[in-house]
Design a protein around this motif. Structure first.
Motif, PDB file in Angstrom:
ATOM      1  N   VAL A 231       1.118  -0.822  -0.258  1.00 27.07           N
ATOM      2  CA  VAL A 231       0.045   0.027   0.068  1.00 27.07           C
ATOM      3  C   VAL A 231       0.777   0.552  -0.393  1.00 27.07           C
ATOM      4  CG1 VAL A 231      -1.800   0.993   0.856  1.00 27.07           C
ATOM      5  CG2 VAL A 231      -2.269  -1.252   1.271  1.00 27.07           C
ATOM      6  N   ILE A 232       0.368   2.540  -0.590  1.00 24.81           N
ATOM      7  CA  ILE A 232       1.276   3.521  -0.640  1.00 24.81           C
ATOM      8  C   ILE A 232       0.943   4.151   0.622  1.00 24.81           C
ATOM      9  CG2 ILE A 232       1.756   5.651  -1.971  1.00 24.81           C
ATOM     10  CD1 ILE A 232       1.628   3.686  -4.878  1.00 24.81           C
ATOM     11  N   ASP A 233       1.504   4.851   1.247  1.00 26.79           N
ATOM     12  CA  ASP A 233       1.222   5.475   2.487  1.00 26.79           C
ATOM     13  C   ASP A 233       1.754   6.838   2.289  1.00 26.79           C
ATOM     14  OD1 ASP A 233       0.167   5.747   5.010  1.00 26.79           O
ATOM     15  OD2 ASP A 233       2.370   5.608   6.086  1.00 26.79           O
ATOM     16  N   VAL A 234       1.084   7.844   2.576  1.00 26.43           N
ATOM     17  CA  VAL A 234       1.397   9.309   1.713  1.00 26.43           C
ATOM     18  C   VAL A 234       0.511  10.494   3.331  1.00 26.43           C
ATOM     19  CG1 VAL A 234       0.663  11.397   0.722  1.00 26.43           C
ATOM     20  CG2 VAL A 234       0.548   8.855  -0.247  1.00 26.43           C
ATOM     21  N   PRO A 235       1.895   9.913   4.163  1.00 21.37           N
ATOM     22  CA  PRO A 235       1.254  11.085   5.644  1.00 21.37           C
ATOM     23  C   PRO A 235       1.282  12.598   4.881  1.00 21.37           C
ATOM     24  CG  PRO A 235       3.369   9.673   6.148  1.00 21.37           C
ATOM     25  CD  PRO A 235       2.837   9.614   5.023  1.00 21.37           C
ATOM     26  N   ILE A 236       0.338  13.314   5.677  1.00 23.45           N
ATOM     27  CA  ILE A 236       0.632  14.351   5.013  1.00 23.45           C
ATOM     28  C   ILE A 236       1.409  15.577   5.214  1.00 23.45           C
ATOM     29  CG2 ILE A 236      -1.550  16.971   4.740  1.00 23.45           C
ATOM     30  CD1 ILE A 236      -3.748  14.797   5.181  1.00 23.45           C
ATOM     31  N   ASN A 237       1.940  15.666   6.397  1.00 23.86           N
ATOM     32  CA  ASN A 237       2.786  16.299   6.955  1.00 23.86           C
ATOM     33  C   ASN A 237       3.583  16.426   6.415  1.00 23.86           C
ATOM     34  OD1 ASN A 237       0.462  17.798   8.348  1.00 23.86           O
ATOM     35  ND2 ASN A 237       1.347  17.061  10.738  1.00 23.86           N
ATOM     36  N   GLU A 238       4.363  15.223   5.540  1.00 25.45           N
ATOM     37  CA  GLU A 238       5.709  14.627   5.299  1.00 25.45           C
ATOM     38  C   GLU A 238       5.657  14.694   3.592  1.00 25.45           C
ATOM     39  OE1 GLU A 238       8.288  10.817   6.287  1.00 25.45           O
ATOM     40  OE2 GLU A 238       7.180  10.246   4.291  1.00 25.45           O
ATOM     41  N   PHE A 239       4.166  14.438   3.192  1.00 23.64           N
ATOM     42  CA  PHE A 239       4.631  14.635   2.048  1.00 23.64           C
ATOM     43  C   PHE A 239       4.447  16.463   1.632  1.00 23.64           C
ATOM     44  CE2 PHE A 239       2.902  15.616  -2.293  1.00 23.64           C
ATOM     45  CZ  PHE A 239       3.312  14.110  -2.913  1.00 23.64           C
ATOM     46  N   TYR A 240       3.776  17.419   2.447  1.00 22.36           N
ATOM     47  CA  TYR A 240       3.890  18.706   2.190  1.00 22.36           C
ATOM     48  C   TYR A 240       5.502  19.169   2.633  1.00 22.36           C
ATOM     49  CZ  TYR A 240       2.821  23.881   3.211  1.00 22.36           C
ATOM     50  OH  TYR A 240       2.329  24.959   3.270  1.00 22.36           O
ATOM     51  N   GLU A 241       5.893  18.457   3.460  1.00 23.28           N
ATOM     52  CA  GLU A 241       7.402  19.051   3.540  1.00 23.28           C
ATOM     53  C   GLU A 241       8.100  18.259   2.404  1.00 23.28           C
ATOM     54  OE1 GLU A 241      11.559  17.983   6.450  1.00 23.28           O
ATOM     55  OE2 GLU A 241       9.495  16.651   6.576  1.00 23.28           O
ATOM     56  N   MET A 242       7.915  17.488   1.714  1.00 25.22           N
ATOM     57  CA  MET A 242       8.831  16.745   0.513  1.00 25.22           C
ATOM     58  C   MET A 242       8.497  17.963  -0.283  1.00 25.22           C
ATOM     59  SD  MET A 242       7.861  12.591   0.842  1.00 25.22           S
ATOM     60  CE  MET A 242       7.760  12.368  -1.337  1.00 25.22           C
ATOM     61  N   THR A 243       7.262  18.885  -0.725  1.00 20.75           N
ATOM     62  CA  THR A 243       7.291  19.349  -1.628  1.00 20.75           C
ATOM     63  C   THR A 243       8.038  21.043  -1.748  1.00 20.75           C
ATOM     64  OG1 THR A 243       5.053  20.824  -0.722  1.00 20.75           O
ATOM     65  CG2 THR A 243       4.230  18.781  -2.032  1.00 20.75           C
ATOM     66  N   SER A 244       7.634  21.470  -0.520  1.00 18.62           N
ATOM     67  CA  SER A 244       8.882  22.059  -0.046  1.00 18.62           C
ATOM     68  C   SER A 244      10.322  22.036  -0.365  1.00 18.62           C
ATOM     69  CB  SER A 244       9.053  22.740   1.600  1.00 18.62           C
ATOM     70  OG  SER A 244       7.467  23.168   1.769  1.00 18.62           O
ATOM     71  N   LEU A 245      10.858  20.626   0.087  1.00 11.72           N
ATOM     72  CA  LEU A 245      12.294  20.048  -0.354  1.00 11.72           C
ATOM     73  C   LEU A 245      12.576  20.010  -1.526  1.00 11.72           C
ATOM     74  CD1 LEU A 245      12.786  17.554   2.301  1.00 11.72           C
ATOM     75  CD2 LEU A 245      13.934  20.219   2.552  1.00 11.72           C
ATOM     76  N   LEU A 246      11.108  20.171  -2.826  1.00  9.96           N
ATOM     77  CA  LEU A 246      11.476  19.654  -4.514  1.00  9.96           C
ATOM     78  C   LEU A 246      12.048  21.350  -4.224  1.00  9.96           C
ATOM     79  CD1 LEU A 246      12.054  17.880  -6.546  1.00  9.96           C
ATOM     80  CD2 LEU A 246       8.891  17.969  -6.458  1.00  9.96           C
ATOM     81  N   SER A 247      10.684  21.821  -4.363  1.00 13.86           N
ATOM     82  CA  SER A 247      10.623  23.281  -4.714  1.00 13.86           C
ATOM     83  C   SER A 247      12.662  24.040  -4.271  1.00 13.86           C
ATOM     84  CB  SER A 247       9.630  24.260  -3.803  1.00 13.86           C
ATOM     85  OG  SER A 247       9.770  25.706  -4.687  1.00 13.86           O
ATOM     86  N   ALA A 248      12.798  23.542  -2.938  1.00 17.09           N
ATOM     87  CA  ALA A 248      13.913  24.474  -2.733  1.00 17.09           C
ATOM     88  C   ALA A 248      15.372  23.637  -4.297  1.00 17.09           C
ATOM     89  CB  ALA A 248      14.076  23.916  -0.862  1.00 17.09           C
TER      90      ALA A 248
END
Length: 357
Positions: A231-248
């Motif tokens: 199952v693909i698990d997507v913790p909301i807060n962690e994924f949000y952090e990942m978008t910030s890291l990717l953007s940076a």
């Protein structure tokens, strides 16, 4: 989103409410972006935008109507604009209603059966997405022949993860796999969907409403993207952090000339970051977390999850300190192997024997 959804609501109503949040937020961000680019930069806040478009609803202009100002709720997706508001905005921001009524919302709605969305919906998407889904050489003759849903098609979709079109197409492919009862295809599409969502969330204007979009996918979409074992698990807060890291990291690598600037074009360069072309720290840090599917007795699934979790945590730790480690150190590789072996050895012997047949 949590404020509008309740566990007591039927799934269909929860999904519709969530889609309304997304379409209202997307509509508002389009209005804000248009006004700032074409009218005046001062139109940034819901208050300023609402007062410009519907001044009659603000105190001091028409006393008694101040409390009826809905623009902060439109911005947060907590209230859908009515026809009068949509019409008032359309006079100032041509094309705004098309954003609110776009076909992508029906495609993103996971309770809508695929039906004629394959024919009617996919053909409304941007050209690059259509070329990923259909045989390109036939499109010039207005012939829509679907490509096989394999890694080639999915990789091509990932190269167009700008705006919501590629995301909507991937969700439609996921729904198609669900209706066909193809668990392997669901998981394959889900892995690609994880990358598409991540890249979409760093594009504008989606960046401005990425949190409710992430929440929608975490709550409703990724639970469908499971195989019989994972199952693909997507913790909301962690994924949000990942978008910030990717953007940076996109900004950093563009500044250093490592990747080409893409602006509003294809996202092939960003996909290289997620595919491991620019280092396994990014590949591991940006990959999805996995869980063992309920009822799965295959110890290899537990081993895979345990091993990948260590790799994921290592990759994220590198990204969080803005470091650069092209390949996992030997200690991490050993930990990953040990975790896999431990999960296998913890399984009953008969279970291991069956899974290896």
């Amino acid at each position: 989103m949590a404020r509008k959804l309740s566990d007591s609501m039927p799934l269909e109503r929860q999904v519709v409410a969530a889609i309304d949040i997304l379409r209202s937020a997307a509509w508002f961000e389009h209005v804000r972006e248009y006004l700032q680019k074409n009218v005046d930069r001062k139109y940034e806040t819901p208050y300023a935008i609402g007062k410009f478009i519907q001044p009659e609803t603000y105190g001091g202009v028409s006393p008694g109507f101040y409390n009826h100002n809905m623009w902060p709720k439109y911005a947060a997706g907590l209230h859908c604009p009515g026809q009068a508001t949509l019409a008032a905005v359309e006079k100032v921001v041509p094309g705004a209603t098309a954003i609110y009524d776009a076909s992508v919302w029906a495609m993103l709605n996971i309770v809508n059966p695929v039906g004629d969305q394959i024919d009617a919906g996919l053909r409304t998407l941007q050209v690059g997405v259509q070329e990923s889904l259909y045989v390109r050489k036939l499109l010039g003759f207005d012939r829509y022949q679907r490509r096989k849903v394999g890694q080639g098609m999915l990789s091509s979709l990932e190269g167009h993860a700008i705006g919501l079109d590629s995301l909507a197409a991937a969700v439609l492919l996921l729904k198609e796999a669900c209706e066909a009862g193809d668990s392997k295809q669901r998981f394959r599409v889900g892995l690609s969907l994880h990358r598409i969502l991540l890249m979409t969330c760093v594009s504008t204007p989606v960046l401005s409403y990425r949190l409710p979009l992430i929440a929608y996918f975490s709550l409703f979409v990724f639970p469908l993207a499971s195989s019989d074992s994972l199952v693909i698990d997507v913790p909301i807060n962690e994924f949000y952090e990942m978008t910030s890291l990717l953007s940076a990291y996109v900004a950093i690598l563009e500044d250093h000339g490592v990747i080409r600037g893409e602006n509003a074009g294809p996202t092939r360069e960003r996909r290289r970051m997620l595919a491991g072309d620019l280092g396994m720290d990014m590949q591991f840090g940006f990959m999805p977390r996995l869980k063992v599917a309920p009822g799965c007795q295959d110890p290899r699934a537990a081993g895979h999850v345990a091993s990948q979790t260590i790799g994921k945590d290592w990759g994220l730790s590198v990204l969080r300190r803005y470091g650069y480690v092209d390949f996992p150190p030997e200690s991490i590789q050993l930990d990953m192997k040990t975790a896999y072996d431990k999960a296998i050895s913890a399984a009953p012997p008969e279970t291991v024997h069956k899974s290896c047949r």
